[in-house]
Each structure stands twice: as C-alpha cells, then as structure tokens.
Design a protein around this motif. Structure first.
Motif, PDB file in Angstrom:
ATOM      1  N   THR A 258       0.813  -1.221   0.000  1.00  0.00           N
ATOM      2  CA  THR A 258       0.000   0.000   0.000  1.00  0.00           C
ATOM      3  C   THR A 258       0.848   1.274   0.000  1.00  0.00           C
ATOM      4  O   THR A 258       0.320   2.353  -0.292  1.00  0.00           O
ATOM      5  CB  THR A 258      -0.925   0.030   1.232  1.00  0.00           C
ATOM      6  OG1 THR A 258      -0.142  -0.124   2.433  1.00  0.00           O
ATOM      7  CG2 THR A 258      -1.955  -1.089   1.160  1.00  0.00           C
ATOM      8  N   VAL A 259       2.138   1.166   0.312  1.00  0.00           N
ATOM      9  CA  VAL A 259       3.010   2.346   0.309  1.00  0.00           C
ATOM     10  C   VAL A 259       3.062   2.964  -1.083  1.00  0.00           C
ATOM     11  O   VAL A 259       3.064   4.194  -1.244  1.00  0.00           O
ATOM     12  CB  VAL A 259       4.428   1.972   0.785  1.00  0.00           C
ATOM     13  CG1 VAL A 259       5.380   3.147   0.590  1.00  0.00           C
ATOM     14  CG2 VAL A 259       4.416   1.567   2.253  1.00  0.00           C
ATOM     15  N   ILE A 260       3.095   2.112  -2.101  1.00  0.00           N
ATOM     16  CA  ILE A 260       3.278   2.594  -3.468  1.00  0.00           C
ATOM     17  C   ILE A 260       1.962   2.947  -4.144  1.00  0.00           C
ATOM     18  O   ILE A 260       1.949   3.585  -5.205  1.00  0.00           O
ATOM     19  CB  ILE A 260       4.036   1.523  -4.299  1.00  0.00           C
ATOM     20  CG1 ILE A 260       4.709   2.152  -5.532  1.00  0.00           C
ATOM     21  CG2 ILE A 260       3.108   0.376  -4.685  1.00  0.00           C
ATOM     22  CD1 ILE A 260       5.811   3.123  -5.200  1.00  0.00           C
ATOM     23  N   VAL A 261       0.832   2.544  -3.535  1.00  0.00           N
ATOM     24  CA  VAL A 261      -0.478   2.742  -4.168  1.00  0.00           C
ATOM     25  C   VAL A 261      -0.755   4.201  -4.514  1.00  0.00           C
ATOM     26  O   VAL A 261      -1.135   4.511  -5.657  1.00  0.00           O
ATOM     27  CB  VAL A 261      -1.601   2.162  -3.270  1.00  0.00           C
ATOM     28  CG1 VAL A 261      -2.978   2.625  -3.745  1.00  0.00           C
ATOM     29  CG2 VAL A 261      -1.545   0.644  -3.284  1.00  0.00           C
ATOM     30  N   PRO A 262      -0.598   5.161  -3.575  1.00  0.00           N
ATOM     31  CA  PRO A 262      -0.915   6.553  -3.939  1.00  0.00           C
ATOM     32  C   PRO A 262      -0.002   7.105  -5.040  1.00  0.00           C
ATOM     33  O   PRO A 262      -0.451   7.920  -5.853  1.00  0.00           O
ATOM     34  CB  PRO A 262      -0.722   7.314  -2.625  1.00  0.00           C
ATOM     35  CG  PRO A 262       0.169   6.455  -1.794  1.00  0.00           C
ATOM     36  CD  PRO A 262      -0.171   5.057  -2.176  1.00  0.00           C
ATOM     37  N   TYR A 263       1.261   6.666  -5.078  1.00  0.00           N
ATOM     38  CA  TYR A 263       2.166   7.148  -6.131  1.00  0.00           C
ATOM     39  C   TYR A 263       1.735   6.644  -7.505  1.00  0.00           C
ATOM     40  O   TYR A 263       1.794   7.382  -8.496  1.00  0.00           O
ATOM     41  CB  TYR A 263       3.597   6.709  -5.831  1.00  0.00           C
ATOM     42  CG  TYR A 263       4.204   7.396  -4.632  1.00  0.00           C
ATOM     43  CD1 TYR A 263       4.743   8.674  -4.735  1.00  0.00           C
ATOM     44  CD2 TYR A 263       4.206   6.779  -3.380  1.00  0.00           C
ATOM     45  CE1 TYR A 263       5.292   9.315  -3.629  1.00  0.00           C
ATOM     46  CE2 TYR A 263       4.748   7.407  -2.271  1.00  0.00           C
ATOM     47  CZ  TYR A 263       5.288   8.675  -2.396  1.00  0.00           C
ATOM     48  OH  TYR A 263       5.817   9.314  -1.306  1.00  0.00           O
ATOM     49  N   ILE A 264       1.300   5.386  -7.560  1.00  0.00           N
ATOM     50  CA  ILE A 264       0.808   4.847  -8.834  1.00  0.00           C
ATOM     51  C   ILE A 264      -0.457   5.594  -9.251  1.00  0.00           C
ATOM     52  O   ILE A 264      -0.622   5.964 -10.425  1.00  0.00           O
ATOM     53  CB  ILE A 264       0.533   3.337  -8.713  1.00  0.00           C
ATOM     54  CG1 ILE A 264       1.842   2.582  -8.468  1.00  0.00           C
ATOM     55  CG2 ILE A 264      -0.163   2.811  -9.961  1.00  0.00           C
ATOM     56  CD1 ILE A 264       1.667   1.095  -8.230  1.00  0.00           C
ATOM     57  N   ALA A 265      -1.357   5.821  -8.286  1.00  0.00           N
ATOM     58  CA  ALA A 265      -2.593   6.541  -8.589  1.00  0.00           C
ATOM     59  C   ALA A 265      -2.305   7.961  -9.068  1.00  0.00           C
ATOM     60  O   ALA A 265      -3.021   8.505  -9.921  1.00  0.00           O
ATOM     61  CB  ALA A 265      -3.494   6.566  -7.359  1.00  0.00           C
ATOM     62  N   ILE A 284      -0.070  13.115  -0.550  1.00  0.00           N
ATOM     63  CA  ILE A 284       0.479  11.825  -0.096  1.00  0.00           C
ATOM     64  C   ILE A 284       0.272  11.660   1.402  1.00  0.00           C
ATOM     65  O   ILE A 284      -0.141  10.593   1.888  1.00  0.00           O
ATOM     66  CB  ILE A 284       1.977  11.727  -0.436  1.00  0.00           C
ATOM     67  CG1 ILE A 284       2.186  11.667  -1.960  1.00  0.00           C
ATOM     68  CG2 ILE A 284       2.593  10.502   0.241  1.00  0.00           C
ATOM     69  CD1 ILE A 284       1.614  10.431  -2.606  1.00  0.00           C
ATOM     70  N   ARG A 285       0.533  12.721   2.157  1.00  0.00           N
ATOM     71  CA  ARG A 285       0.408  12.631   3.610  1.00  0.00           C
ATOM     72  C   ARG A 285      -1.057  12.509   4.032  1.00  0.00           C
ATOM     73  O   ARG A 285      -1.388  11.723   4.927  1.00  0.00           O
ATOM     74  CB  ARG A 285       1.046  13.852   4.267  1.00  0.00           C
ATOM     75  CG  ARG A 285       1.401  13.645   5.718  1.00  0.00           C
ATOM     76  CD  ARG A 285       2.267  14.757   6.253  1.00  0.00           C
ATOM     77  NE  ARG A 285       2.689  14.458   7.617  1.00  0.00           N
ATOM     78  CZ  ARG A 285       1.940  14.704   8.687  1.00  0.00           C
ATOM     79  NH1 ARG A 285       0.755  15.254   8.551  1.00  0.00           N
ATOM     80  NH2 ARG A 285       2.377  14.397   9.895  1.00  0.00           N
ATOM     81  N   ALA A 286      -1.941  13.267   3.400  1.00  0.00           N
ATOM     82  CA  ALA A 286      -3.369  13.177   3.726  1.00  0.00           C
ATOM     83  C   ALA A 286      -3.910  11.804   3.350  1.00  0.00           C
ATOM     84  O   ALA A 286      -4.697  11.209   4.095  1.00  0.00           O
ATOM     85  CB  ALA A 286      -4.146  14.274   2.992  1.00  0.00           C
ATOM     86  N   PHE A 287      -3.466  11.280   2.201  1.00  0.00           N
ATOM     87  CA  PHE A 287      -3.885   9.937   1.780  1.00  0.00           C
ATOM     88  C   PHE A 287      -3.445   8.907   2.815  1.00  0.00           C
ATOM     89  O   PHE A 287      -4.214   8.015   3.190  1.00  0.00           O
ATOM     90  CB  PHE A 287      -3.285   9.602   0.416  1.00  0.00           C
ATOM     91  CG  PHE A 287      -3.682   8.246  -0.110  1.00  0.00           C
ATOM     92  CD1 PHE A 287      -4.808   8.098  -0.907  1.00  0.00           C
ATOM     93  CD2 PHE A 287      -2.937   7.110   0.194  1.00  0.00           C
ATOM     94  CE1 PHE A 287      -5.189   6.851  -1.383  1.00  0.00           C
ATOM     95  CE2 PHE A 287      -3.298   5.865  -0.280  1.00  0.00           C
ATOM     96  CZ  PHE A 287      -4.425   5.730  -1.077  1.00  0.00           C
ATOM     97  N   GLY A 288      -2.192   9.031   3.296  1.00  0.00           N
ATOM     98  CA  GLY A 288      -1.678   8.099   4.281  1.00  0.00           C
ATOM     99  C   GLY A 288      -2.470   8.148   5.585  1.00  0.00           C
ATOM    100  O   GLY A 288      -2.759   7.106   6.186  1.00  0.00           O
ATOM    101  N   LYS A 289      -2.841   9.360   6.008  1.00  0.00           N
ATOM    102  CA  LYS A 289      -3.616   9.501   7.247  1.00  0.00           C
ATOM    103  C   LYS A 289      -4.995   8.875   7.107  1.00  0.00           C
ATOM    104  O   LYS A 289      -5.484   8.177   8.010  1.00  0.00           O
ATOM    105  CB  LYS A 289      -3.747  10.983   7.607  1.00  0.00           C
ATOM    106  CG  LYS A 289      -2.454  11.647   8.035  1.00  0.00           C
ATOM    107  CD  LYS A 289      -1.973  11.115   9.375  1.00  0.00           C
ATOM    108  CE  LYS A 289      -0.726  11.842   9.851  1.00  0.00           C
ATOM    109  NZ  LYS A 289      -0.255  11.353  11.171  1.00  0.00           N
ATOM    110  N   VAL A 290      -5.641   9.133   5.972  1.00  0.00           N
ATOM    111  CA  VAL A 290      -6.982   8.576   5.751  1.00  0.00           C
ATOM    112  C   VAL A 290      -6.909   7.058   5.646  1.00  0.00           C
ATOM    113  O   VAL A 290      -7.717   6.337   6.238  1.00  0.00           O
ATOM    114  CB  VAL A 290      -7.613   9.183   4.475  1.00  0.00           C
ATOM    115  CG1 VAL A 290      -8.900   8.444   4.103  1.00  0.00           C
ATOM    116  CG2 VAL A 290      -7.902  10.660   4.685  1.00  0.00           C
TER     117      VAL A 290
END
Length: 334
Positions: A258-265, A284-290
């Motif tokens: 899941t670490v790489i998921v937001p970067y791919i998106a 990236i940080r807000a995505f990680g918090k959510v």
C-alpha cells in the motif's frame, strides 16, 4: 472488567473524567497533525521554488519555515509525553479497580486454574490493551474526520487514474477500497489466532501452576510431569508460530504494497506536472492519514487477538464469581 471501574463512584474522576481528558488531548494531537500537513505543503513549495529559481529564496525565509515546524513539533512532543504519563496512571487505576473486585471474591475463585495469574497479570494487560485500542480507535475516527475533507479537496488536483481515466475524488475511494481489502484479507487469514492464543494461555497456566505447587510440595513438579506440561507449551507455541507465519506474510505484504499505491494513482498527474511538490506532499500525507484510519483493524489485529484471549479468561473468571454469589443468595433465601 468494566463495571468495577466505570460504574464505581470511587473511580469517577479517573474513569469518566480521565477518559474524556484522554479523548480531548487525542483530538488536539490530531489537530497538530493537520497543522503539520499544511506546513508540508508550504515548505515543499518553498523548496521547489528555491531549486527551480536559484537565489530567489533567502536563507532567513527558509529558516523561518523550519522554525515553524519546530514550534508545532515541540508542542506535539510536550502534549504526547504528558498524555502518555497520564495514561499509565489511568491504566493502573483501572487495574486496581479490577484487582479490588476480584480479591474481594477470592474465596469463591481461588480454586480456578490460573486464578492468581488472572488477578496479577491479566487485569493489567486487559486495562492496558483496552485503553490502547480504545485510544487508537478514537484517534482513527478523529483523524478520518480531520483529513478526509482535506483529501477530498486535494483530490480535485488529480487529473486521471492510470488505466481507468478520470474519476472524481478518486483518492478517497482508493483509500477506502485499499483498507477494506486489507481488513477482509487479515480477518480471513487470522481467523484461527484468537482460539490458539486462548489455548496457549491455558497450557501456560497449567505449567505455571505445577511449578508453584512444586515450591511447597516435594511430591509435585516432578521432572516427568514438568516435561509433559512443557511439551504441551512447546507444541502450542510452535502451532501458534506457524499460523502467525502466514498471517505476517499477508500483513506485511499488504502494508508494504500500500506504500506505493498513492504514487501509482498519482502517476499521470505527476508526469503531467499538474501539481506542485508541496501539493503532492500534502496529498500523499493526507492519503496516508486517511488510509491509516481505515486500516485500524489491519494495524491492530494482533493486539485484538491478544485481547480476545484475555477477555475469554476474565469472562470465565467473572462467571464463576456470579455463580458463587447466586448460590450464596439461594442458600440464604432457603
């Protein structure tokens, strides 16, 4: 487990007011997280400007931005340290309430296997784990309420998703689907763990009990008996380790994936240069918090398994107390 602390007027200041204070301070820490997230946006935009246009950013301006972070971080550290100190006292008061209740009924439960362990050890572990999980759960809810609107707004900057195309507020849906997948995955993979943990505590209690008897009676705790009891401990632990092996494989594979998921998106948005570095860091940080908020069960599953095992033991303990009290009342009525 709960009524001795939360329904006893002696512990009102700790149980009710203390819980309210812990929740309030936890919310304040979340608000500090929001401030740090906003700082990341402005700070990385400043870095991008400094790197793209040399000598346009003065060192004093850069240093002032660093000091802004230091101010927020200092407050966060002080609050976190004080909160942890208070929580340790809060947990011990909860343990004291349970201890007083069980000890007052010691004559009714002393015959139960592992009775001493349940009073001496399980009460502390139960209070600590329930408090920890409770605070973590409420922090997840508070973080979700704080960062979900931020991610919702920041998702406006996402131009499209790879292989899919345009999806309105896409990152919010990806965070939810990612956490849901992980929760279901680990719930299925770890379904046997609570029962194994409970069995593990039973064989440990049997081994410990024989050793305690051996301290006072020469005919107890014979080598052959201890060997058999320890063999049961060993067999159960190895069985537990085997099940935790595939559970950990699933857990860590999921968490690292899941670490790489937001970067791919964000890939199409990044390569098109549609956002600045500061906005990217905020997203990236807000995505990680959510995502972390939705992953509460994923991150806490091992602890929940331990809690379920302790709860079963203390629940059986209290059932014996209730039965003894009912028997006494019936005898008195007769």
């Amino acid at each position: 487990m709960f009524k001795s602390f939360f329904l006893d007027r002696r512990w009102f200041h700790w149980s009710i007011l203390g819980s309210a204070l812990i929740l309030y301070v936890t919310w304040y820490k979340v608000e500090l997280d929001v401030q740090i997230n906003e700082w990341f946006g402005s700070f990385y935009n400043l870095i991008q400007k400094a790197l793209a246009e040399p000598n346009t950013v003065e060192f004093n301006e850069f240093l002032a931005s660093c000091l802004d972070f230091l101010t927020i971080a200092t407050i966060y550290i002080v609050v976190a340290v004080i909160l942890e100190f208070f929580i340790r006292h809060y947990v011990f008061r909860w343990r004291t309430a349970m201890n007083d209740y069980y000890v007052s009924h010691w004559s009714k439960i002393r015959h139960i296997e592992g009775a001493s362990q349940r009073i001496q050890e399980d009460t502390m572990r139960f209070a600590r784990i329930v408090e920890s999980l409770g605070v973590s759960f409420m922090r997840s809810i508070m973080t979700l309420f704080a960062f979900l609107p931020i991610l919702w707004v920041l998702s406006e900057n996402i131009t499209e998703l790879p292989w899919i195309g345009e999806v309105s507020r896409s990152l919010v849906y990806i965070a939810i689907l990612s956490a849901l997948f992980g929760t279901v995955l680990l719930a299925i993979v770890g379904i046997k763990l609570p029962g194994l943990e409970f069995k593990n505590q039973k064989v440990e209690a049997a081994y410990r009990k024989e050793l305690v008897y051996g301290e006072d009676h020469e005919d107890r705790a014979e080598p052959e008996t201890l060997k058999e009891l320890f063999f049961n401990v060993r067999r159960n632990y190895f069985n537990l380790y085997r099940h935790y092996l595939y559970f950990d494989i699933a857990k860590w594979s999921y968490l690292q994936g899941t670490v790489i998921v937001p970067y791919i998106a964000l890939g199409p948005t990044i390569v098109s240069g549609a956002v600045t570095l500061g906005v990217l860091q905020q997203i990236i940080r807000a995505f990680g918090k959510v995502e972390d908020s939705f992953q509460f069960l994923v991150n806490s599953w091992s602890t929940i398994v331990e809690l379920m095992s302790i709860y079963k033991r203390l629940k059986g303990f209290e059932e014996q107390i209730d039965l003894a009290i009912e028997a006494e009342q019936s005898a008195a009525a007769d």
